[in-house]
Design a protein around this motif. Structure first.
Motif, short mmCIF file in Angstrom:
data_model
loop_
_atom_site.label_atom_id
_atom_site.label_comp_id
_atom_site.label_asym_id
_atom_site.label_seq_id
_atom_site.Cartn_x
_atom_site.Cartn_y
_atom_site.Cartn_z
N ALA A 174 6.81 -37.08 -13.79
CA ALA A 174 7.61 -35.93 -13.50
C ALA A 174 6.55 -34.69 -14.16
CB ALA A 174 8.87 -36.00 -14.24
N PRO A 175 5.90 -34.87 -15.44
CA PRO A 175 5.00 -33.67 -15.78
C PRO A 175 3.99 -33.41 -15.08
CG PRO A 175 5.56 -35.17 -17.76
CD PRO A 175 5.94 -35.91 -16.33
N PHE A 176 3.55 -34.21 -13.93
CA PHE A 176 2.44 -33.99 -13.35
C PHE A 176 2.61 -33.02 -12.38
CE2 PHE A 176 0.77 -37.68 -15.50
CZ PHE A 176 -0.26 -37.13 -15.87
N LYS A 177 3.98 -32.98 -11.66
CA LYS A 177 4.49 -32.17 -10.62
C LYS A 177 4.08 -30.97 -10.50
CE LYS A 177 8.23 -35.33 -9.31
NZ LYS A 177 9.73 -35.37 -9.24
N GLY A 178 3.13 -30.31 -9.93
CA GLY A 178 2.60 -28.83 -9.55
C GLY A 178 1.74 -28.95 -10.87
N ALA A 179 1.07 -29.82 -11.49
CA ALA A 179 0.18 -29.38 -12.71
C ALA A 179 -1.18 -29.03 -12.43
CB ALA A 179 0.19 -30.58 -13.83
N HIS A 180 -2.07 -28.19 -12.79
CA HIS A 180 -3.17 -27.90 -12.36
C HIS A 180 -4.22 -28.61 -13.34
CE1 HIS A 180 -7.17 -25.77 -13.10
NE2 HIS A 180 -6.91 -25.62 -11.84
N HIS A 181 -3.88 -28.96 -14.39
CA HIS A 181 -4.44 -29.95 -15.47
C HIS A 181 -3.90 -30.45 -16.58
CE1 HIS A 181 -5.24 -26.13 -17.40
NE2 HIS A 181 -5.20 -26.81 -18.47
N ALA A 182 -4.11 -31.61 -17.13
CA ALA A 182 -3.36 -32.18 -18.25
C ALA A 182 -4.38 -32.73 -19.41
CB ALA A 182 -2.53 -33.29 -17.48
N VAL A 183 -3.63 -32.82 -20.56
CA VAL A 183 -4.44 -33.28 -21.62
C VAL A 183 -3.46 -34.14 -22.63
CG1 VAL A 183 -5.74 -31.15 -21.98
CG2 VAL A 183 -3.45 -31.43 -23.44
N VAL A 184 -4.07 -35.19 -23.19
CA VAL A 184 -3.22 -36.14 -24.15
C VAL A 184 -3.64 -35.62 -25.62
CG1 VAL A 184 -3.02 -37.83 -22.20
CG2 VAL A 184 -4.90 -38.04 -23.91
N ILE A 185 -2.79 -36.03 -26.30
CA ILE A 185 -2.98 -35.79 -27.71
C ILE A 185 -2.52 -36.98 -28.65
CG2 ILE A 185 -2.53 -34.35 -29.85
CD1 ILE A 185 -1.69 -32.24 -27.79
N ASP A 186 -3.59 -37.62 -29.09
CA ASP A 186 -3.29 -38.99 -29.73
C ASP A 186 -2.57 -38.91 -31.02
OD1 ASP A 186 -5.33 -38.55 -31.62
OD2 ASP A 186 -6.87 -39.84 -30.67
N ALA A 187 -2.20 -39.80 -31.65
CA ALA A 187 -1.47 -39.63 -32.95
C ALA A 187 -2.24 -39.11 -34.17
CB ALA A 187 -1.21 -41.22 -33.49
N SER A 188 -3.61 -39.25 -34.09
CA SER A 188 -4.45 -38.46 -35.16
C SER A 188 -4.69 -37.01 -34.65
CB SER A 188 -5.83 -39.33 -35.24
OG SER A 188 -6.78 -39.14 -34.04
N GLY A 189 -4.18 -36.59 -33.65
CA GLY A 189 -4.37 -35.12 -33.02
C GLY A 189 -5.47 -34.71 -32.44
N LYS A 190 -6.22 -35.83 -31.82
CA LYS A 190 -7.40 -35.59 -31.15
C LYS A 190 -6.75 -35.56 -29.60
CE LYS A 190 -11.73 -37.49 -29.83
NZ LYS A 190 -12.70 -38.56 -30.03
N GLU A 191 -7.39 -34.44 -29.09
CA GLU A 191 -7.17 -33.84 -27.63
C GLU A 191 -8.13 -34.47 -26.72
OE1 GLU A 191 -6.50 -29.74 -25.42
OE2 GLU A 191 -5.21 -30.01 -27.23
N ALA A 192 -7.70 -34.90 -25.48
CA ALA A 192 -8.80 -35.33 -24.57
C ALA A 192 -8.16 -34.98 -23.21
CB ALA A 192 -9.19 -36.71 -24.49
N PRO A 193 -8.77 -34.46 -22.07
CA PRO A 193 -8.40 -34.21 -20.73
C PRO A 193 -7.99 -35.40 -20.10
CG PRO A 193 -10.65 -33.61 -20.96
CD PRO A 193 -10.31 -33.92 -22.23
N VAL A 194 -7.12 -35.36 -18.99
CA VAL A 194 -6.91 -36.22 -18.06
C VAL A 194 -7.78 -35.91 -17.04
CG1 VAL A 194 -5.24 -37.10 -16.40
CG2 VAL A 194 -4.38 -36.47 -18.68
N GLU A 195 -8.60 -37.14 -16.68
CA GLU A 195 -9.80 -36.77 -15.68
C GLU A 195 -9.32 -37.27 -14.16
OE1 GLU A 195 -13.14 -38.68 -16.87
OE2 GLU A 195 -12.74 -40.77 -16.65
N SER A 196 -8.51 -38.18 -14.07
CA SER A 196 -8.34 -38.62 -12.67
C SER A 196 -6.91 -39.25 -12.60
CB SER A 196 -9.26 -39.22 -12.02
OG SER A 196 -9.26 -40.51 -12.84
N MET A 197 -6.06 -39.19 -11.66
CA MET A 197 -4.91 -39.92 -11.28
C MET A 197 -5.39 -41.01 -10.87
SD MET A 197 -2.36 -38.23 -12.37
CE MET A 197 -1.07 -38.87 -11.70
N MET A 198 -4.70 -42.38 -10.96
CA MET A 198 -5.33 -43.54 -10.36
C MET A 198 -4.01 -44.19 -9.58
SD MET A 198 -6.74 -45.31 -13.60
CE MET A 198 -7.51 -46.67 -13.01
N GLY A 199 -2.82 -43.62 -9.80
CA GLY A 199 -1.60 -43.90 -9.02
C GLY A 199 -0.46 -43.26 -9.62
N ALA A 200 0.50 -43.36 -8.56
CA ALA A 200 1.83 -42.75 -9.19
C ALA A 200 2.94 -43.19 -8.35
CB ALA A 200 1.62 -41.07 -9.01
N ASN A 201 4.32 -43.20 -8.73
CA ASN A 201 5.46 -43.36 -7.87
C ASN A 201 6.61 -42.61 -8.62
OD1 ASN A 201 7.99 -44.77 -7.67
ND2 ASN A 201 6.70 -46.51 -6.63
#
Length: 168
Positions: free
Chosen positions: A63-90
């Motif tokens: 659901a959060p990806f619908k209509g999104a231009h880009h995305a990032v993840v933030i791990d438990a230590s606070g480090k941020e990294a971009p989502v680089e590709s979608m591999m599949g979705a349902n």
């Protein structure tokens, strides 16, 4: 997707937390927050997710990806990294598999076999907690002839959407 994924429909039927099992501290390092944005940089959505591969492969809600231009993840230590590709979705089951631009991720192991009704499960939180939500599998089904789909009796905190459901 070739993983036998635990996909959850949580029924809010009972409130149960237990002291965390010993594996929770290590496993919680695999959980992250997902944030998606419009092209102008404004926030569209937020959820949680977790790594399933050691090279940034991850699962989360679709659901959060619908209509999104880009995305990032933030791990438990606070480090941020971009989502680089979608591999599949349902969209029907609200699950997405994607790759995060990072290496050296600590993946969770996907259950190699389907779980049965009555199995004890824990909802792994984004941040380590003294007690984690605990419940049982109330109903076990199969979809697409190979993936497990479970109805779970447990109290699921709103901020836990997209976090992994773990067995022992």
């Amino acid at each position: 997707m070739k993983y036998k994924t635990l996909i959850i429909a949580a029924l809010i039927a009972s409130v149960s937390t237990q002291a965390q099992p010993g594996w929770v501290k290590k496993a919680s390092k695999s959980v992250f927050t997902l944030k998606t944005f419009n092209e102008d940089g404004s926030l569209i959505g937020s959820s949680n997710g977790f790594y399933v591969g050691s090279n940034g492969e991850a699962l989360s809600s679709f659901a959060p990806f619908k209509g999104a231009h880009h995305a990032v993840v933030i791990d438990a230590s606070g480090k941020e990294a971009p989502v680089e590709s979608m591999m599949g979705a349902n969209e029907t089951y609200d699950v997405a598999k994607f790759r995060v631009a990072t290496n050296k991720t600590l993946p969770l192991t996907i259950a190699p076999e389907r779980q049965t009704e009555g199995t004890s499960v824990w909802l792994l939180p984004y941040r380590e907690q003294k007690a984690v939500p605990h419940g049982t599998i109330n109903k076990a089904e199969t979809f697409n002839e190979e993936y497990g789909y479970y109805t779970v009796l447990m109290h699921m905190p709103e901020q836990a959407v997209g976090t992994p459901l773990m067995n022992e």
